[in-house]
Write an enzyme that holds these catalytic residues in place. Structure first.
Site, PDB file in Angstrom:
ATOM      1  N   ASP A  17      30.102  30.391  41.651  1.00  0.00           N
ATOM      2  CA  ASP A  17      29.838  29.060  42.223  1.00  0.00           C
ATOM      3  C   ASP A  17      31.147  28.272  42.305  1.00  0.00           C
ATOM      4  OD1 ASP A  17      26.824  29.365  41.924  1.00  0.00           O
ATOM      5  OD2 ASP A  17      27.466  29.484  39.837  1.00  0.00           O
ATOM      6  N   TYR A 175      28.678  43.085  35.991  1.00  0.00           N
ATOM      7  CA  TYR A 175      27.798  42.475  34.985  1.00  0.00           C
ATOM      8  C   TYR A 175      27.514  43.552  33.948  1.00  0.00           C
ATOM      9  CZ  TYR A 175      27.069  39.192  38.847  1.00  0.00           C
ATOM     10  OH  TYR A 175      27.261  38.296  39.865  1.00  0.00           O
ATOM     11  N   GLN A 236      43.000  33.533  41.223  1.00  0.00           N
ATOM     12  CA  GLN A 236      42.376  34.170  42.401  1.00  0.00           C
ATOM     13  C   GLN A 236      43.366  34.934  43.287  1.00  0.00           C
ATOM     14  OE1 GLN A 236      40.146  30.855  44.056  1.00  0.00           O
ATOM     15  NE2 GLN A 236      38.202  31.812  43.526  1.00  0.00           N
ATOM     16  N   ARG A 252      31.395  42.257  42.117  1.00  0.00           N
ATOM     17  CA  ARG A 252      30.033  41.779  41.826  1.00  0.00           C
ATOM     18  C   ARG A 252      29.791  40.450  42.545  1.00  0.00           C
ATOM     19  NH1 ARG A 252      31.066  39.523  35.610  1.00  0.00           N
ATOM     20  NH2 ARG A 252      31.410  37.363  36.258  1.00  0.00           N
ATOM     21  N   GLY A 253      28.556  39.947  42.401  1.00  0.00           N
ATOM     22  CA  GLY A 253      28.251  38.579  42.819  1.00  0.00           C
ATOM     23  C   GLY A 253      28.515  38.324  44.284  1.00  0.00           C
ATOM     24  N   GLU A 254      29.315  37.308  44.559  1.00  0.00           N
ATOM     25  CA  GLU A 254      29.545  36.911  45.947  1.00  0.00           C
ATOM     26  C   GLU A 254      31.029  36.908  46.320  1.00  0.00           C
ATOM     27  OE1 GLU A 254      27.047  33.920  47.597  1.00  0.00           O
ATOM     28  OE2 GLU A 254      28.635  33.108  48.858  1.00  0.00           O
ATOM     29  N   SER A 256      33.962  37.938  44.730  1.00  0.00           N
ATOM     30  CA  SER A 256      34.767  39.167  44.586  1.00  0.00           C
ATOM     31  C   SER A 256      34.287  40.229  45.574  1.00  0.00           C
ATOM     32  CB  SER A 256      34.729  39.695  43.150  1.00  0.00           C
ATOM     33  OG  SER A 256      33.420  39.985  42.734  1.00  0.00           O
TER      34      SER A 256
END
Ligand code: TRH
Length: 358
Positions: A17, A175, A236, A252-254, A256
């Site tokens: 986020d 994760y 980053q 993972r996620g969004e 990366s």
């Protein structure tokens, strides 16, 4: 006069986020010249992504962005001409009331999560009038196809160059993943030297348990053909360069996940787990276009490994076939990046969308 914009970010968990909102805020300030207030309810993740940000300050200016701790009660102040809520976070009621009182209500955007599902293009840009106030919110969907809002990518993004060595270089960011220990066993027992850069946090803790060692940041652990390095959490831009230098990236996620695509290297995505296994549908929604231009052996090996990494199958068993198609996936990666760039860049698209409506 600079266009004023308020961005609201509620940190649900982890780093994505904050990571997405930081890229957005920085880009709008630097590349579009907007005056940005970034309201965030937890500054700590931002400080991890951008050294120099102080997690204890209630207000600070970094990279042209005014970062403000989002606290209750929220101060009474005049909203900017554009208000962006990230991932449908609920704006403070007094701020919404102030938006409604403005002679020209702000352009109000809900920046949504990334998904490759078909319905995205149909929902991107839709207007949702407020039930009681003279305000309209617009849904802005990132995506991979024309008709979506596109993906974020800085003009000066630098993914470095692939390192040439004798080992297969892998970066690991994931994760908690039950498939990991058996995959590490397979790598350690295999005939190919593998160097694995393990990100700090959840990945490092799981690898430490497998090693039976503290596996502190900055140390290495060798078992059989596998050399594991506990690498520090980096800013980053440096993480981008790590992605660009590896032969294979686990992400993972969004955020990366998107960076791995721009890095143009083979990658494996662990999707953010959701209730009722909704994420399996989302994973397949991405796999369909991603594998569409691959030969069938590569597509099959990739699907099997990705699904297993996401809890559907045996990742260790799927590894040899996946390893065999890495050269084909490396050749495919730049072609995919070009197609993912086709809908245009998200921040440019979003700025244009807003400027048209002011
Ligand atoms: O941390 P994530 O899992 O983030 C999220 C959250 O789970 C969130 O709730 C969810 O909604 C969202 O994903 C989809 O994974 P993500 O999105 O990849 O964010 C990680 C960020 O950390 C990304 O900006 C890259 C950055 N990063 C670094 O800057 N340096 C590093 O060393 C590493 C490993 C990552």
């Amino acid at each position: 006069m600079k266009l004023r914009c308020d961005i609201f970010c509620a940190v649900v968990d982890n780093l994505g986020d904050a990571g997405v909102c930081w890229r957005l805020a920085r880009r709008l300030a630097r590349e579009r010249g907007w005056s940005i207030r970034l309201w965030i309810d937890d500054v700590a993740p931002l400080a991890a992504l951008r050294p120099g940000i102080d997690p204890t300050l209630t207000e600070q200016d970094v990279d042209g962005v005014s970062i403000r701790q989002w606290r209750q009660p929220f101060p009474d102040l005049e909203p900017g001409a554009v208000v962006i809520e990230a991932f449908a976070c609920a704006l403070p009621a007094n701020f919404v009331a102030a938006m409604a009182r403005m002679p020209r209500p702000p352009v109000w955007i809900n920046l949504e999560y990334l998904s490759a599902e078909d319905w995205v293009a149909g929902c991107h840009g839709l207007a949702s009038p407020h039930p009681t106030l003279p305000l309209t919110k617009h849904f802005f969907f990132p995506g991979f196809t024309s008709g979506s809002g596109g993906l974020m990518r800085e003009r000066d993004a630098d993914f470095g160059a692939a390192a040439r060595g004798s080992e297969l270089t892998v970066s690991l960011f994931c994760y908690d993943n039950p498939a990991l220990p058996r995959l590490l066993d397979t790598w350690a027992q295999g005939g190919e030297p593998i160097a694995c850069l393990v990100a700090d946090g959840l990945p490092r803790r799981q690898v430490a348990a497998w090693c039976g060692d503290a596996f502190a940041v900055g140390t290495e652990f060798v078992r059989g053909a596998l050399r594991l390095a506990a690498v520090p959490f980096v800013a980053q831009p440096e993480y981008d360069r790590r992605l660009g230098s590896c032969d294979l990236n686990f992400v993972r996620g969004e955020d990366s996940f998107v960076r791995a695509q721009w890095a143009q290297r083979p990658f494996v995505w662990q999707i953010y787990p959701q209730d009722d296994d909704v994420h399996h549908k989302k994973l397949d929604a991405f796999l369909a276009p991603y594998t569409a231009e691959l030969d069938s052996a590569s597509a099959q090996a990739l699907r099997a490994f990705w699904r297993a990494w996401n809890g559907d199958g045996d990742a260790a068993a799927a590894w040899p076939a996946f390893r065999a198609v890495l050269p084909a996936l490396a050749a495919h990666a730049p072609r995919w990046a070009a197609s993912a760039a086709a809908p245009g860049e998200l921040v440019d698209n979003l700025a244009y969308f807003c400027e048209q409506r002011i």
